[in-house]
Design a protein around this motif. Structure first.
Motif, PDB file in Angstrom:
ATOM      1  N   UNK A   1      18.537 -18.817 -19.874  1.00 23.87           N
ATOM      2  CA  UNK A   1      19.950 -19.255 -19.445  1.00 23.87           C
ATOM      3  C   UNK A   1      20.987 -18.239 -19.093  1.00 23.87           C
ATOM      4  N   UNK A   2      20.353 -16.960 -19.838  1.00 23.77           N
ATOM      5  CA  UNK A   2      21.425 -15.845 -19.449  1.00 23.77           C
ATOM      6  C   UNK A   2      20.852 -15.620 -17.928  1.00 23.77           C
TER       7      UNK A   2
ATOM      8  N   UNK B   1       9.000 -11.064 -11.168  1.00 24.82           N
ATOM      9  CA  UNK B   1       8.073 -10.638 -12.064  1.00 24.82           C
ATOM     10  C   UNK B   1       8.344 -10.131 -13.295  1.00 24.82           C
ATOM     11  N   UNK B   2       9.564  -9.293 -13.477  1.00 20.32           N
ATOM     12  CA  UNK B   2      10.095  -8.641 -14.625  1.00 20.32           C
ATOM     13  C   UNK B   2      10.458  -9.748 -15.604  1.00 20.32           C
ATOM     14  N   UNK B   3      11.316 -10.655 -15.092  1.00 21.50           N
ATOM     15  CA  UNK B   3      11.742 -11.830 -15.854  1.00 21.50           C
ATOM     16  C   UNK B   3      10.532 -12.538 -16.433  1.00 21.50           C
ATOM     17  N   UNK B   4       9.548 -12.783 -15.916  1.00 20.38           N
ATOM     18  CA  UNK B   4       8.361 -13.361 -16.261  1.00 20.38           C
ATOM     19  C   UNK B   4       7.641 -12.521 -17.433  1.00 20.38           C
ATOM     20  N   UNK B   5       7.568 -11.460 -17.422  1.00 21.79           N
ATOM     21  CA  UNK B   5       7.289 -10.391 -18.029  1.00 21.79           C
ATOM     22  C   UNK B   5       8.046 -10.508 -19.570  1.00 21.79           C
ATOM     23  N   UNK B   6       9.228 -10.417 -19.531  1.00 24.22           N
ATOM     24  CA  UNK B   6      10.331 -10.498 -20.668  1.00 24.22           C
ATOM     25  C   UNK B   6      10.246 -11.663 -21.331  1.00 24.22           C
ATOM     26  N   UNK B   7      10.225 -12.742 -20.580  1.00 28.62           N
ATOM     27  CA  UNK B   7      10.254 -14.105 -21.271  1.00 28.62           C
ATOM     28  C   UNK B   7       8.799 -14.271 -22.029  1.00 28.62           C
ATOM     29  N   UNK B   8       7.696 -14.000 -21.435  1.00 28.79           N
ATOM     30  CA  UNK B   8       6.577 -13.922 -21.970  1.00 28.79           C
ATOM     31  C   UNK B   8       6.405 -13.006 -23.263  1.00 28.79           C
ATOM     32  N   UNK B   9       7.211 -12.031 -23.522  1.00 31.87           N
ATOM     33  CA  UNK B   9       7.209 -11.129 -24.620  1.00 31.87           C
ATOM     34  C   UNK B   9       8.154 -11.918 -25.755  1.00 31.87           C
ATOM     35  N   UNK B  10       8.794 -12.840 -25.418  1.00 30.77           N
ATOM     36  CA  UNK B  10       9.353 -13.707 -26.697  1.00 30.77           C
ATOM     37  C   UNK B  10       8.422 -14.749 -27.116  1.00 30.77           C
ATOM     38  N   UNK B  11       7.847 -14.689 -28.387  1.00 34.91           N
ATOM     39  CA  UNK B  11       6.859 -15.619 -28.876  1.00 34.91           C
ATOM     40  C   UNK B  11       7.577 -16.930 -28.946  1.00 34.91           C
ATOM     41  N   UNK B  12       7.618 -17.885 -28.077  1.00 32.37           N
ATOM     42  CA  UNK B  12       8.329 -18.959 -28.238  1.00 32.37           C
ATOM     43  C   UNK B  12       7.317 -19.983 -28.910  1.00 32.37           C
ATOM     44  N   UNK B  13       6.780 -19.900 -29.956  1.00 37.00           N
ATOM     45  CA  UNK B  13       6.168 -20.895 -30.471  1.00 37.00           C
ATOM     46  C   UNK B  13       6.851 -21.712 -31.859  1.00 37.00           C
ATOM     47  N   UNK B  14       6.554 -22.712 -31.699  1.00 35.38           N
ATOM     48  CA  UNK B  14       7.242 -23.734 -32.554  1.00 35.38           C
ATOM     49  C   UNK B  14       7.277 -23.470 -34.119  1.00 35.38           C
TER      50      UNK B  14
ATOM     51  N   UNK C   1      12.030 -18.080 -32.171  1.00 29.43           N
ATOM     52  CA  UNK C   1      11.438 -17.463 -30.824  1.00 29.43           C
ATOM     53  C   UNK C   1      11.813 -18.477 -29.842  1.00 29.43           C
ATOM     54  N   UNK C   2      11.760 -19.650 -29.931  1.00 35.59           N
ATOM     55  CA  UNK C   2      12.232 -20.680 -28.934  1.00 35.59           C
ATOM     56  C   UNK C   2      13.479 -20.612 -28.459  1.00 35.59           C
ATOM     57  N   UNK C   3      14.475 -20.249 -29.663  1.00 37.51           N
ATOM     58  CA  UNK C   3      16.108 -20.214 -29.388  1.00 37.51           C
ATOM     59  C   UNK C   3      16.245 -18.863 -28.281  1.00 37.51           C
ATOM     60  N   UNK C   4      15.397 -17.950 -28.906  1.00 35.35           N
ATOM     61  CA  UNK C   4      15.609 -16.862 -28.075  1.00 35.35           C
ATOM     62  C   UNK C   4      15.226 -17.019 -26.684  1.00 35.35           C
TER      63      UNK C   4
ATOM     64  N   UNK D   1      23.430 -25.009 -22.708  1.00 36.58           N
ATOM     65  CA  UNK D   1      22.349 -25.303 -24.108  1.00 36.58           C
ATOM     66  C   UNK D   1      23.019 -26.366 -24.691  1.00 36.58           C
ATOM     67  N   UNK D   2      21.867 -27.161 -24.966  1.00 38.35           N
ATOM     68  CA  UNK D   2      21.966 -28.538 -25.680  1.00 38.35           C
ATOM     69  C   UNK D   2      21.531 -28.390 -27.087  1.00 38.35           C
ATOM     70  N   UNK D   3      22.231 -27.601 -27.890  1.00 38.96           N
ATOM     71  CA  UNK D   3      22.044 -27.451 -29.471  1.00 38.96           C
ATOM     72  C   UNK D   3      20.615 -27.017 -29.631  1.00 38.96           C
ATOM     73  N   UNK D   4      20.055 -26.320 -28.700  1.00 31.74           N
ATOM     74  CA  UNK D   4      18.652 -25.576 -28.838  1.00 31.74           C
ATOM     75  C   UNK D   4      17.492 -26.350 -28.440  1.00 31.74           C
ATOM     76  N   UNK D   5      17.884 -27.627 -28.275  1.00 28.74           N
ATOM     77  CA  UNK D   5      16.845 -28.561 -28.094  1.00 28.74           C
ATOM     78  C   UNK D   5      16.354 -28.329 -26.406  1.00 28.74           C
ATOM     79  N   UNK D   6      17.043 -28.126 -25.567  1.00 28.51           N
ATOM     80  CA  UNK D   6      16.901 -27.991 -24.420  1.00 28.51           C
ATOM     81  C   UNK D   6      17.928 -27.452 -23.611  1.00 28.51           C
TER      82      UNK D   6
END
Ligand SMILES: [Zn+2]
Length: 453
Positions: free
Chosen positions: A46-47, A11-24, A37-40, A58-63
């Motif tokens: 991965x961490x 639950x905590x990990x989901x909250x934390x990753x949602x807080x990172x605005x990973x919009x293109x 944002x997506x890079x973070x 990490x594949x150069x930030x693409x995936x």
């Protein structure tokens, strides 16, 4: 029954990753092709994977991927960490990750960061139980699913295609077929009736969305009452704006995913109907009104086809005017028993001489046989956890499953649940999230070590 021991961490990990605005966003340099944002978000996931004892890359930030075990084959679980923009209408902070009444709110909670975290913690629970796979397991974290899939175009040639896989990015029970996607761009010369000038028409942002706005600017009409009366007659929701250069009509619709045009209200259709009533009875406007109008089954375009998995759908997503030519983008989803060539042939035969097919592109349909090991296992896992029959379904949306040769979409939305992906106040309930970790953990257990129940 597998027990998720690290429920609170999930639950905590989901909250934390949602807080990172990973919009293109525009590239932020080396290793951040889709912005900061997506890079973070990718680095965060991965961490977490490493923290839980897995190998990551990490594949150069693409995936990126999180890997467990060895084997002659790979099971890929394809998730994505990019999200669509928050959009309007939220009553919660879209990047707050708040939990209220058991619901975790935020952009990406159901599409697709929540499911990605559920897969990760489901796999962690498996590993902690001493389980060992016979296939190498890879949780693949794509970063451009909502746009052009540049993530998979970069990742798959380098990392290799998993032999078998699923993606937690659509609906349960099991999606065994996805319609083909064909985007077409049609164009034709504008012809206006005497005395009226169409100065501009602009509607929609993306072909795969039902447009909720269409702006039409006219010159030569003074009678606002006529426009209002006509709008009422055709059932349009419309606002008027006036300035010294003319009247602008703003038609309002209801946005929806372009693969389900019947669930939205297309603002462009109303704009075309209005123009038709004002005397636009020639050229491209007339063609669009007569051949598309309010339909979304392709009937006027000569492509109304269906098979056992459902009908073709067509969404007029974008309209624009440039250099006296009107251009529309139509998003067509065709049933799996047809090919793109067949649909294109029918479409071009149905166009009138003054309408041009400017361009087309798309992705072929996907169909995985119901007798395959992949589908049989996913059906058994679903039935065991829900007590419900795992029916095979077909959708018009395109998931990552199409990127592999033997993959299907499996969840995360249960039958009867409201579809919240891309909507305001997107959430996942905490109990749903935990259930997903159990289901996905077991799906990995069965697919990652086939042959034993
Ligand atoms: Zn998604």
């Amino acid at each position: 029954m597998m027990i998720i021991g690290n429920r609170d961490e999930l639950i905590q990990a989901t909250q934390e990753i949602v807080r990172i605005a990973s919009v293109k966003d525009a590239s932020a340099g080396e290793g951040k092709p889709f912005g900061e944002g997506i890079a973070r978000a990718l680095e965060y996931a991965l961490a977490k994977g490493r923290e839980l004892g897995f190998k990551t890359e990490n594949f150069s930030g693409y995936a990126g991927h999180i890997e467990f075990g060895e084997g002659p084959e790979t099971l890929g679980v394809l998730c994505h960490l990019d999200v669509v923009p928050a959009g309007e209408g939220w009553s919660m902070d879209p990047f707050g990750g708040e939990i209220i009444d058991g619901k975790l709110y935020g952009r990406g909670t159901i599409d697709d960061k929540g499911p990605a975290m559920a897969v990760l913690y489901g796999l962690a629970a498996l590993k902690d139980s001493g389980w060992q796979p016979r296939r190498r397991i890879r949780i693949i974290l794509g970063c451009d699913e909502e746009s052009g899939w540049d993530c998979m175009h970069h990742y798959l040639p380098i990392a290799g295609k998993p032999e078998i896989g699923f993606t937690p990015d659509a609906e349960f029970p099991v999606i065994s077929s996805e319609k083909g996607i064909l985007m077409v761009e049609l164009s034709g010369a504008l012809q206006c009736p005497k005395g009226i000038e169409l100065v501009d028409i602009q509607g929609g942002n993306r072909p795969n969305m039902v447009p909720d706005r269409c702006r039409v600017k006219l010159r030569g009409i003074e009678d606002e009452g006529l426009l209002v009366k006509t709008a009422t007659k055709i059932g349009a929701k419309m606002d008027l704006e006036r300035d010294e250069s003319g009247i602008t009509m703003v038609f309002k619709g209801v946005s929806a995913h372009g693969s389900m045009p019947e669930t939205g209200v297309n603002a462009i259709s109303y704009a075309l109907a209005m123009l038709h009533h004002l005397g636009f009875e020639q050229g491209i406007i007339n063609f669009l009104y007569e051949h598309i109008g309010f339909s979304h089954d392709g009937r006027g375009l000569n492509i109304e086809v269906k098979d056992a998995f459902g009908p073709l759908t067509a969404n007029t997503g974008v309209i624009s005017l440039e250099d006296n030519r009107v251009k529309v983008l139509v998003d067509i989803r065709y049933p799996v028993s047809f090919t793109q060539e067949q649909i294109l042939d029918r479409l071009t035969a149905g166009l009138s001489a003054d309408v041009t097919l400017l361009s087309h592109g798309g992705k072929g349909p996907l169909h995985v046989d119901g007798d395959s090991q992949l589908i049989q296992i996913l059906q058994r896992v679903y039935e065991k956890h829900t007590g419900e029959e795992a029916k095979l379904i077909s959708i018009g949306g395109g998931t990552y499953a199409r990127a592999l040769d033997n993959a299907v979409a499996f969840g995360p939305v249960f039958p009867g649940q409201t579809e919240l992906a891309h909507q305001p106040d997107e959430y996942i309930s905490v109990s749903h999230l935990v259930k997903l970790a159990e289901i996905y953990g077991e799906a990995i257990a069965k697919l990652g070590r086939p042959g034993r129940d």
